[in-house]
Write an enzyme that holds these catalytic residues in place. Structure first.
Site, PDB file in Angstrom:
ATOM      1  N   ARG A 100       0.836  -1.210   0.000  1.00  0.00           N
ATOM      2  CA  ARG A 100       0.000   0.000   0.000  1.00  0.00           C
ATOM      3  C   ARG A 100       0.870   1.259   0.000  1.00  0.00           C
ATOM      4  O   ARG A 100       0.516   2.259  -0.616  1.00  0.00           O
ATOM      5  CB  ARG A 100      -0.990   0.003   1.172  1.00  0.00           C
ATOM      6  CG  ARG A 100      -1.984   1.165   1.112  1.00  0.00           C
ATOM      7  CD  ARG A 100      -3.129   1.031   2.113  1.00  0.00           C
ATOM      8  NE  ARG A 100      -4.202   0.196   1.622  1.00  0.00           N
ATOM      9  CZ  ARG A 100      -5.269   0.610   0.924  1.00  0.00           C
ATOM     10  NH1 ARG A 100      -5.403   1.884   0.620  1.00  0.00           N
ATOM     11  NH2 ARG A 100      -6.183  -0.237   0.516  1.00  0.00           N
ATOM     12  N   GLU A 105      -9.697   6.365   6.909  1.00  0.00           N
ATOM     13  CA  GLU A 105      -8.252   6.598   6.895  1.00  0.00           C
ATOM     14  C   GLU A 105      -7.800   7.844   6.126  1.00  0.00           C
ATOM     15  O   GLU A 105      -6.864   8.521   6.564  1.00  0.00           O
ATOM     16  CB  GLU A 105      -7.525   5.375   6.314  1.00  0.00           C
ATOM     17  CG  GLU A 105      -7.657   4.133   7.155  1.00  0.00           C
ATOM     18  CD  GLU A 105      -7.240   2.897   6.367  1.00  0.00           C
ATOM     19  OE1 GLU A 105      -7.991   2.490   5.453  1.00  0.00           O
ATOM     20  OE2 GLU A 105      -6.176   2.349   6.658  1.00  0.00           O
TER      21      GLU A 105
HETATM   22  N1  MTE Z   1     -12.182   6.234  14.255  1.00  0.00           N
HETATM   23  C1  MTE Z   1     -12.244   6.007  15.584  1.00  0.00           C
HETATM   24  N2  MTE Z   1     -12.968   6.840  16.349  1.00  0.00           N
HETATM   25  N3  MTE Z   1     -11.575   4.974  16.168  1.00  0.00           N
HETATM   26  C2  MTE Z   1     -10.801   4.102  15.423  1.00  0.00           C
HETATM   27  O1  MTE Z   1     -10.215   3.167  15.960  1.00  0.00           O
HETATM   28  N4  MTE Z   1      -9.960   3.526  13.180  1.00  0.00           N
HETATM   29  C3  MTE Z   1      -9.637   4.021  11.833  1.00  0.00           C
HETATM   30  C4  MTE Z   1     -10.850   4.712  11.212  1.00  0.00           C
HETATM   31  N5  MTE Z   1     -11.439   5.644  12.138  1.00  0.00           N
HETATM   32  C5  MTE Z   1     -10.710   4.329  14.008  1.00  0.00           C
HETATM   33  C6  MTE Z   1     -11.457   5.414  13.468  1.00  0.00           C
HETATM   34  C7  MTE Z   1      -9.180   2.980  10.912  1.00  0.00           C
HETATM   35  S1  MTE Z   1      -7.579   2.497  10.986  1.00  0.00           S
HETATM   36  C8  MTE Z   1     -10.007   2.430   9.986  1.00  0.00           C
HETATM   37  S2  MTE Z   1      -9.429   1.303   8.861  1.00  0.00           S
HETATM   38  C9  MTE Z   1     -11.430   2.771   9.898  1.00  0.00           C
HETATM   39  O2  MTE Z   1     -11.814   3.710  10.897  1.00  0.00           O
HETATM   40  C10 MTE Z   1     -12.254   1.494  10.050  1.00  0.00           C
HETATM   41  O3  MTE Z   1     -13.609   1.732  10.074  1.00  0.00           O
HETATM   42  P1  MTE Z   1     -14.487   1.994   8.758  1.00  0.00           P
HETATM   43  O4  MTE Z   1     -14.036   1.027   7.719  1.00  0.00           O
HETATM   44  O5  MTE Z   1     -15.859   1.726   9.218  1.00  0.00           O
HETATM   45  O6  MTE Z   1     -14.235   3.408   8.371  1.00  0.00           O
HETATM   46 MO1  MOS Z   2      -7.302   0.466   9.516  1.00  0.00          MO
HETATM   47  S1  MOS Z   2      -5.249   0.648   9.601  1.00  0.00           S
HETATM   48  O1  MOS Z   2      -7.219  -0.372   7.979  1.00  0.00           O
HETATM   49  O2  MOS Z   2      -7.521  -0.774  10.666  1.00  0.00           O
END
Ligand code: MTE
Ligand code: MOS
Length: 781
Positions: free
Chosen positions: A326, A730
Site C-alpha cells: 500500500r 483513513e
Molecule cells: N475512528 C475512531 N474513532 N476509532 C478508530 O479506531 N480507526 C480508523 C478509522 N477511524 C478508528 C477510526 C481505521 S484504521 C479504519 S481502517 C477505519 O476507521 C475502520 O472503520 P471503517 O471502515 O468503518 O471506516
Molecule cells: Mo485500519 S489501519 O485499515 O484498521
C-alpha cells in the site's frame, strides 16, 4: 432505554435518521455517561480468573532458563501457561507464520511473551508475572532499518512496481535530485487497551469477548490454539475504545492466551494489558526509510522517479507485505509518474512486529513523494503548490494511469484543490506570511497545501466481502447485525441509517447488536476504511430481501400490483390500504412470512496481478486537501498550528456529522505522527517511550484554533457504492502532511527559501530547531 415510536401522525414525510442525515453516534451518550460496555466492563462469571503475561527483557537471544516456580507459588496464583500447555497450533501469524504465541527458544524482541499466569486478582497476576527467573544467551540485535538492510534481513521478499525506464528518464531529465528521508513509527494509543475475556462452554467450546477489529480471525486462531473446530468458538465484539489498526491482528494473542488459560483451568479468564506493556508488546505503524532519485524539468514536472521504500517490520511478517504494497501504491499520491521504479523492502528488525495503523502504509508512501515534491519546489524556485498542480493526474494526454496500471476515472483533485485555494485564501496568505517573515527574525510562519488521493479496497482481493443479518420482530422493531466492528468510527450508526432508509422507518426503530461470529460468519477485519462500503451494502441486501418478500406478500394478499406497495414514512401502503409499519409486520407474521434475512456483498471490478504489479486494486479513490498555517520559534523549535482548512471528498456522505468527526480525528492523529509522537528505543532494544508522559500524542490544545472543514459538495461517488458515498476512516490522516510541509516552509524562511531544510518525521520541536540551525549554517557557507 430505546423507545419505539409509533407512527408520528403529525410528521408528514421524512423519516428521522435515514442515510445522509446528521445523526449522532449511536453510543455517544453512553461513551460520555460511562454506560457503554467495553470488554473489561463485560459481566464476568463470579469465579473469573485474571491473567497476566511475563515479557522478555532482551531484544534478541536464546532463552537459557525459564524458572516459573516462584510464579506458581506466588499468592493468588491458580495456574501458569507455557508453550508445552498449548494443545493446538503455537504460531498465530495471521497471514504468514512467524508469530509464536509464546517464546520457544529464541527471543526476538524486548517485550515478547514468555508465559502467562492466571490468578484470583489482576494485581496478583501482574505481581506474580514479575517473579519468573529468566536467563538468556544474548545475540546481536538489528534495531534499525539500516542495520536490517545491511544484514539483508527481510521478513518477506522485496517487490517492485514499475512503468517505463525510470533510470533513463531521470538521466535525460534537465534536473535531478537524490536523497534519503525517514518517517517514524506511531503507537496507536487507543484509549481502551488490549483486553479479552474467555468463558469456557459445553463440549469444549469457548465464548470470547475481545477488543478486536477482526472477530473471525480471533475465532480461527482461538480454535487453532485450542485444537478445536471453529464452530465451537464464538467471538463477540460490541465495541472498541479505539483501535486504529492496532487491533486488526494484534488483539489475537491476548484472546488466545486467555482462551488457553480458560481451557486449562476450566474457569473464565480475563486478560487486560497494562499500558506500558501494551506499548512494548504490541506492534505500531512501520517506520520507513526512503531513498530516491528523481528527474524533472524547470517547470517542476516529474519525468522519472526511482524510489526505494524500506519499512521496519519488526520481527515477523504480520501484515507487512500488504502494508508495504500500500505504501508503494501511494508513492504517486495524486501525481502522474511517467516513468517510475518503486521498490519495497520488508526489513526485519528485532523489535515488536509492526502492524496496521490508519492508512496502512499509504501515509508513509505518500509522505515520501511529498518530500520529493518539496525538494523539487526548492530546486526550481517554484511554489510547492504549483509543482503539485503541474503533476496532478489529468484526463488529458494519457496522464491518467497509475504506475500500477489503474486508470483514474474521476478527476476530482484539481477542482477540489482550486476550491480550497480560493476558500482558504492560500495565495494572499502565502504572500502575507513571506512579508511577515522578512520582518520577524525569530518567529517564522509557514503555510502549505497538500492533496490526498487514497485507494479504497483491501488490496488482498478476497477480503472485499461482507455479510449482514436482519430480523424484524413482531412488534415492528428491527435488529441489525453485520460483520463490521465498532471502534468509535460510527459504523453501527451508518449501517443502521442505511437500513432505516431501506425500510423508510425512523432510525430509533433499529437496534444494532454486537458483532458476533455466530451471527455473521467468515467476516473480514473492519479495516481499509471499507467498513460502511462493505457492511452497508450487505445490510442493504438483507433489507432488500425482506422488503421484496413483504412486497410480494402484500401484492398477493391485497390483490394489487407490486408497484403499488410502498414503504413510506414508517408506513406501508398497498394500493388503497395503509398500515403502520408495525401493523403491517404483524399482518405479515400472521400470514407466515419470514421476517429475517441474511445479506451479502462483494466489491465488483477489482483485480490485481501482483506478479505483474498491474491491475485495478482499488474500486475507487477518496480525495481531499488541506492547507495548514503555523508559527515556529526558530530559537527553541517550538511551534503551533494556527489554522487548518480542509476540503474532503466523502462522495454523497452517509452522515456528514460523523464524517467531519472522522476528518478532525484523522487529521489530528496524522499531525501527531508527523510532529510530536516519537518512539525511542534504547540500545538494548527496550522501548523508552512506553507511556503518555514520554510519548506525546496531540492534546486538545494542539487543535488548530481555526479549523475549517468542508465536505466537497455535489460529488457523489461515480461507482455504485452504498448511496454513492465514499469511505472516510483513513484518508483524512494524510491531510496532516500539510502540517509537516508548512513546518518545512517556515524553516526554509531562515535561509530565504533558497535551501531545502533537512526534516525527517516526526518533526519534533528538537528536529525543527536542528533544521533551523543546520539551515543557518549552510546558508552562510
Ligand atoms: N475512528 C475512531 N474513532 N476509532 C478508530 O479506531 N480507526 C480508523 C478509522 N477511524 C478508528 C477510526 C481505521 S484504521 C479504519 S481502517 C477505519 O476507521 C475502520 O472503520 P471503517 O471502515 O468503518 O471506516
Ligand atoms: Mo485500519 S489501519 O485499515 O484498521
Amino acid at each position: 432505554m430505546r423507545k419505539l415510536p409509533d407512527v408520528p401522525a403529525q410528521r408528514a414525510f421524512a423519516i428521522a435518521g435515514g442515510a445522509g442525515q446528521d445523526v449522532k453516534h449511536e453510543s455517544a451518550h453512553k461513551h460520555v455517561s460511562g454506560e457503554a460496555i467495553y470488554t473489561d466492563d463485560q459481566a464476568a462469571p463470579a469465579d473469573t480468573l485474571h491473567a497476566y503475561v511475563g515479557l522478555s527483557s532482551i531484544a534478541h537471544g536464546k532463552l537459557r532458563k525459564l524458572d516459573l516456580d516462584p510464579v506458581r507459588s506466588a499468592p493468588g496464583v491458580i495456574d501458569v501457561l507455557t508453550l508445552d500447555d498449548v494443545p493446538g497450533h503455537t504460531d498465530i501469524g495471521p497471514v504468514f507464520p512467524g508469530d509464536p504465541i509464546l517464546v520457544d527458544e529464541e527471543v526476538e524482541f524486548w517485550g515478547q511473551v514468555l508465559f502467562a499466569v492466571a490468578a484470583t486478582s489482576y494485581d496478583a497476576a501482574r505481581k506474580a508475572a514479575q517473579l519468573a527467573v529468566v536467563e538468556y544467551a544474548p545475540l546481536p540485535a538489528d534495531l534499525t532499518i539500516e542495520q536490517g538492510l545491511a544484514n539483508k534481513s527481510f521478513v518477506r521478499p522485496s517487490h517492485v512496481q514499475q512503468r517505463g525506464d525510470a533510470a533513463a528518464a531521470i538521466n535525460s531529465a534537465p534536473m535531478q535530485l537524490q536523497g534519503e528521508f525517514r518517517s517514524g513509527g506511531q503507537e496507536h494509543m487507543y484509549l481502551e487497551g488490549q483486553a479479552s475475556l474467555c468463558i469456557p462452554q459445553e463440549d469444549s467450546g469457548m465464548l470470547v469477548y475481545t477488543s478486536s477489529q477482526h472477530p473471525s480471525e480471533g475465532q480461527k486462531l482461538v480454535a487453532e490454539v485450542l485444537g478445536i473446530p471453529m464452530n465451537l468458538v464464538t467471538v463477540d465484539v460490541r465495541r472498541m475504545g479505539g483501535a486504529f489498526g492496532g487491533k486488526e491482528t494484534h488483539a489475537n494473542q491476548w484472546a488466545c492466551l486467555a482462551a488457553l488459560l480458560a481451557r486449562k483451568t476450566g474457569r473464565a479468564v480475563k486478560l487486560r494489558l497494562a499500558r506500558a506493556d501494551d506499548f512494548s508488546a504490541t506492534g505500531k505503524r512501520h517506520p520507513f526509510l526512503s531513498r530516491y532519485k528523481v528527474g524533472f524539468d524547470a517547470d517542476g514536472q516529474i519525468l522519472g522517479l526511482k524510489l526505494e521504500l524500506s519499512a521496519g517490520c519488526g520481527m515477523s511478517p504480520d501484515l507487512s507485505d500488504a502494508i508495504v504494497d500500500r505504501a508503494m501504491f501511494h508513492a504517486d499520491n495524486a501525481y502522474f509518474l511517467p516513468a517510475a521504479h518503486i521498490e519495497g523492502h520488508r526489513v526485519k528488525t528485532h523489535t515488536v512486529s509492526n502492524t496496521a495503523f490508519r492508512g496502512f502504509g499509504g501515509p508513509q508512501g505518500m509522505l515520501a513523494i511529498e518530500n520529493i515534491v518539496e525538494q523539487i519546489a526548492t530546486a526550481t524556485g517554484l511554489d510547492a503548490l504549483a509543482v503539485r498542480k503541474r503533476n496532478f493526474y489529468s484526463a488529458t494526454d494519457g496522464r491518467d494511469i497509475t504506475h500500477y496500471g489503474q486508470q483514474i476515472e474521476q478527476h476530482i483533485i484539481a477542482p477540489l484543490v482550486e476550491r480550497l485555494e480560493a476558500s482558504s485564501g492560500y495565495h494572499d496568505r502565502r504572500l502575507e506570511i513571506r512579508e511577515f517573515n522578512r520582518s520577524s527574525p525569530v518567529l517564522k510562519r509557514g503555510i502549505a497545501l497538500t492533496p490526498v488521493k487514497f485507494g479504497i479496497s483491501f488490496t488482498v482481493r478476497h477480503l472485499n466481502q461482507a455479510g449482514a443479518l436482519i430480523h424484524i420482530y413482531t412488534d415492528g422493531s428491527i435488529q441489525l447485525n453485520h460483520g463490521g466492528t465498532e471502534m468509535g468510527q460510527g459504523l453501527y450508526t451508518k449501517v443502521a441509517q442505511i437500513v432505516a432508509q431501506e425500510f423508510q422507518v425512523d432510525l430509533d426503530r433499529i437496534s444494532c447488536t454486537s458483532t458476533r461470529t455466530d451471527k455473521v460468519p467468515n467476516t473480514s477485519p473492519t479495516a481499509a476504511s471499507a467498513g460502511s462500503d462493505l457492511n452497508g451494502m450487505a445490510a442493504k441486501d438483507a433489507a432488500g430481501k425482506i422488503k421484496s418478500r413483504l412486497t410480494g406478500f402484500a401484492a398477493e394478499h391485497f390483490a394489487v400490483p407490486a408497484e403499488s406497495v410502498v414503504f413510506k414514512d414508517s408506513c406501508v401502503c398497498a394500493g388503497e390500504h395503509t398500515f403502520t409499519f408495525t401493523e403491517f409486520i404483524q399482518l405479515a407474521y400472521m400470514q407466515r412470512i419470514s421476517l429475517s434475512a441474511t445479506g451479502y456483498y462483494r466489491t465488483p471490478k477489482i483485480h490485481y496481478d501482483r506478479d505483474k504489479a498491474r491491475g485495478r486494486p482499488f474500486f475507487y479513490y477518496a480525495y481531499g486537501a488541506a492547507v495548514s498555517e503555523l508559527l515556529i520559534d526558530t530559537l527553541t523549535g517550538e511551534y503551533k498550528v494556527l489554522r487548518t482548512d480542509i476540503c474532503h471528498d466523502a462522495g454523497q456522505s452517509l452522515n456528514p456529522a460523523i464524517d467531519i468527526g472522522q476528518i478532525e480525528g484523522g487529521f489530528i492523529q496524522g499531525m501527531g505522527w508527523l510532529t510530536t509522537e516519537e518512539l525511542v528505543w534504547g540500545e538494548d532494544g527496550r522501548l523508552q517511550t512506553a507511556n503518555p508522559a514520554s510519548y506525546k500524542i496531540p492534546a486538545i490544545g494542539d487543535t488548530p484554533p481555526q479549523f475549517n472543514i468542508e465536505l466537497l459538495p455535489d460529488s457523489p461517488n461515480v461507482e455504485a457504492t452504498i448511496f454513492h458515498s465514499k469511505a472516510i476512516g483513513e484518508p483524512p490522516l494524510m491531510l496532516a502532511i500539510s502540517v509537516w510541509c508548512a513546518l518545512r516552509d517556515a524553516i526554509a524562511s531562515v535561509a530565504d527559501y533558497r535551501l531545502s531544510p533537512v526534516l525527517d518525521a516526526p518533526a519534533t520541536p528538537e528536529r525543527v530547531l536542528m533544521a533551523c540551525n543546520e539551515l543557518r549554517e549552510r546558508s552562510v557557507q
